[in-house]
Design a protein around this motif. Sequence first.
Motif, short mmCIF file in Angstrom:
data_model
loop_
_atom_site.label_atom_id
_atom_site.label_comp_id
_atom_site.label_asym_id
_atom_site.label_seq_id
_atom_site.Cartn_x
_atom_site.Cartn_y
_atom_site.Cartn_z
N ARG A 4 -4.60 11.56 -7.51
CA ARG A 4 -4.64 10.37 -8.00
C ARG A 4 -3.17 9.62 -7.77
O ARG A 4 -2.99 8.26 -7.80
CB ARG A 4 -4.55 10.30 -9.57
CG ARG A 4 -5.95 10.79 -10.13
CD ARG A 4 -5.93 10.58 -11.74
NE ARG A 4 -6.70 11.45 -12.19
CZ ARG A 4 -7.03 11.61 -13.46
NH1 ARG A 4 -6.42 10.78 -14.32
NH2 ARG A 4 -8.17 12.26 -14.00
N THR A 5 -2.01 10.23 -7.30
CA THR A 5 -0.73 9.63 -7.09
C THR A 5 -0.77 8.74 -6.08
O THR A 5 -0.31 7.60 -6.19
CB THR A 5 0.11 10.91 -6.81
OG1 THR A 5 0.34 11.80 -7.47
CG2 THR A 5 1.70 10.28 -6.56
N PRO A 6 -1.53 8.70 -4.77
CA PRO A 6 -1.28 7.80 -3.94
C PRO A 6 -2.16 6.37 -4.63
O PRO A 6 -1.83 5.38 -4.17
CB PRO A 6 -2.27 8.21 -2.56
CG PRO A 6 -1.94 9.74 -2.67
CD PRO A 6 -1.94 10.11 -4.26
N LEU A 7 -3.41 6.54 -5.26
CA LEU A 7 -4.02 5.50 -5.83
C LEU A 7 -3.08 4.97 -6.85
O LEU A 7 -3.10 3.44 -6.84
CB LEU A 7 -5.28 6.04 -6.35
CG LEU A 7 -6.21 5.10 -6.88
CD1 LEU A 7 -6.66 4.09 -5.86
CD2 LEU A 7 -7.11 5.94 -7.55
N LEU A 8 -2.53 5.67 -7.53
CA LEU A 8 -1.49 4.86 -8.58
C LEU A 8 -0.30 4.04 -8.12
O LEU A 8 -0.24 3.00 -8.52
CB LEU A 8 -0.84 5.97 -9.48
CG LEU A 8 -1.82 6.58 -10.47
CD1 LEU A 8 -1.13 7.76 -11.17
CD2 LEU A 8 -2.41 5.41 -11.63
N VAL A 9 0.28 4.61 -6.93
CA VAL A 9 1.13 3.86 -6.04
C VAL A 9 0.63 2.78 -5.29
O VAL A 9 1.11 1.76 -5.72
CB VAL A 9 1.60 4.84 -5.02
CG1 VAL A 9 2.74 4.17 -4.22
CG2 VAL A 9 2.64 5.99 -5.69
#
Length: 50
Positions: A4-9
Motif C-alpha cells: 500500500r505504501t506506493p499507493l499512499l505516496v
Amino acid sequence: MVGRTPLLVLSFFLAVLRIELGISHGCREERKALIDFKRGLHDPSDRLSS
C-alpha cells in the motif's frame, strides 16, 4: 502494508498537486480582478502607477 505504501505516496502527491494548482489558479484570477479594477479607476495624478 508494504504493497500500500506506493499507493499512499502517490495519493498524497496527487492531493498536494491538486491543492497547488487550485491555489495558483485562484491567485491568477485575483490578480486579474485587481488589475481590471485598477484600470477602471480615474487617477489623473498617476499615484496608482506602481
